[in-house]
Each structure stands twice: as C-alpha cells, then as structure tokens.
Write an enzyme that holds these catalytic residues in place. Structure first.
Site, PDB file in Angstrom:
ATOM      1  N   ARG A 299      20.341  -8.346   7.924  1.00  0.00           N
ATOM      2  CA  ARG A 299      20.047 -10.110   7.981  1.00  0.00           C
ATOM      3  C   ARG A 299      21.194 -10.353   7.944  1.00  0.00           C
ATOM      4  O   ARG A 299      20.389 -11.811   9.159  1.00  0.00           O
ATOM      5  CB  ARG A 299      18.998 -10.390   6.796  1.00  0.00           C
ATOM      6  CG  ARG A 299      19.702 -10.601   5.890  1.00  0.00           C
ATOM      7  CD  ARG A 299      19.418 -10.508   4.101  1.00  0.00           C
ATOM      8  NE  ARG A 299      19.587 -11.727   3.312  1.00  0.00           N
ATOM      9  CZ  ARG A 299      20.544 -11.776   2.658  1.00  0.00           C
ATOM     10  NH1 ARG A 299      21.597 -10.217   3.124  1.00  0.00           N
ATOM     11  NH2 ARG A 299      21.295 -12.102   2.008  1.00  0.00           N
TER      12      ARG A 299
ATOM     13  N   ARG B 103       0.883  -1.500   0.103  1.00  0.00           N
ATOM     14  CA  ARG B 103      -0.197   0.085  -0.382  1.00  0.00           C
ATOM     15  C   ARG B 103       0.706   1.198   0.086  1.00  0.00           C
ATOM     16  O   ARG B 103       1.136   2.110  -0.626  1.00  0.00           O
ATOM     17  CB  ARG B 103      -0.698  -0.361   1.342  1.00  0.00           C
ATOM     18  CG  ARG B 103      -1.744  -1.048   1.378  1.00  0.00           C
ATOM     19  CD  ARG B 103      -2.987  -1.430   2.580  1.00  0.00           C
ATOM     20  NE  ARG B 103      -3.800  -2.142   2.012  1.00  0.00           N
ATOM     21  CZ  ARG B 103      -4.556  -2.668   3.181  1.00  0.00           C
ATOM     22  NH1 ARG B 103      -4.621  -2.203   4.820  1.00  0.00           N
ATOM     23  NH2 ARG B 103      -5.128  -3.605   2.830  1.00  0.00           N
TER      24      ARG B 103
END
Length: 132
Positions: A104, A31
C-alpha cells in the site's frame, strides 16, 4: 480561475463509486471469512481489506473538498487532472493493501502528494480570488 467546475462532478461520482466498490469488497470478505458485523478482526486478509476501505472513506471528505475548491478557484482542468491521478492512486492503494500491508505504501505516498498538490492549488486559487 475556473468559473465552471462541472467537469469535477464525474470525478466525484467516480470516487463515490470506488467507495461503494470498496464496501462491497468488505462485504465479500466478511462472507468469505465468516466475520459478522460489528466484528472488525479475524482473518488477516479481511482485516487488510477492511482497513483499506476505512482509510479510503476517511480521506474522501478531504479529497472532495480540495478537488472542488481547487477546481472552482484555481482551474478546473488542473484540479481534475490531480483528482483523476488521486483516484488511480487510491484504487492501487486499496488493491495493494488487500495483498500485503507494504504494497500500500507507494500508492499511499502518491495519493498524499496529490492531496498536497490539490491543497496548494486550492490555496493559490483562494488567494488569487480574495486578495487584490
């Protein structure tokens, strides 16, 4: 050998909740950056969030299988401890990847080591159960 692995159910449910949370983060990023399904490319932050979610989902069957086999055949407490640490590492992995690909790596290596530990516990438990 752990005869009752009921303590593994909350960890399994927690990881399923994490997967739902990760999926919601992807929806939110879609979105925010106006990226409609089935597109999987676009803004770099969306791509990192999407990849982190997919990577965590890909490892879920491996994690849950090893967690339960280690818990049932080796020891529930040891499996649950490793499983809890794995969940923490995967949450850190997700948030690290969302920030920057290199962020990560530490949690990725930690979660991989924990999967190897769960594999070792599962194998030890199975050998102890099925060998005289």
């Amino acid at each position: 050998s752990g005869s009752d692995a009921a303590g593994l159910s909350p960890l399994t449910c927690a990881f399923v909740s994490f997967l739902a949370y990760f999926a919601l983060q992807v929806i939110s990023a879609r979105r925010r950056y106006k990226i409609s399904p089935p597109e999987t490319t676009g803004h770099p932050e969306f791509e990192r969030i999407f990849r982190a979610q997919v990577n965590c989902s890909e490892y879920f069957p491996i994690f849950v299988s090893l967690l339960w086999v280690a818990g049932i055949f080796f020891h529930q407490g040891a499996a649950a401890a490793a499983g809890l640490l794995y969940l923490c590492a995967r949450l850190q992995y997700f948030h690290g990847y969302a920030r920057a690909p290199r962020a990560r790596l530490g949690p990725l290596y930690a979660s991989a080591r924990l999967l190897w530990l769960l594999l070792g516990l599962a194998v030890a438990g199975l050998l102890g159960h099925f060998l005289p």
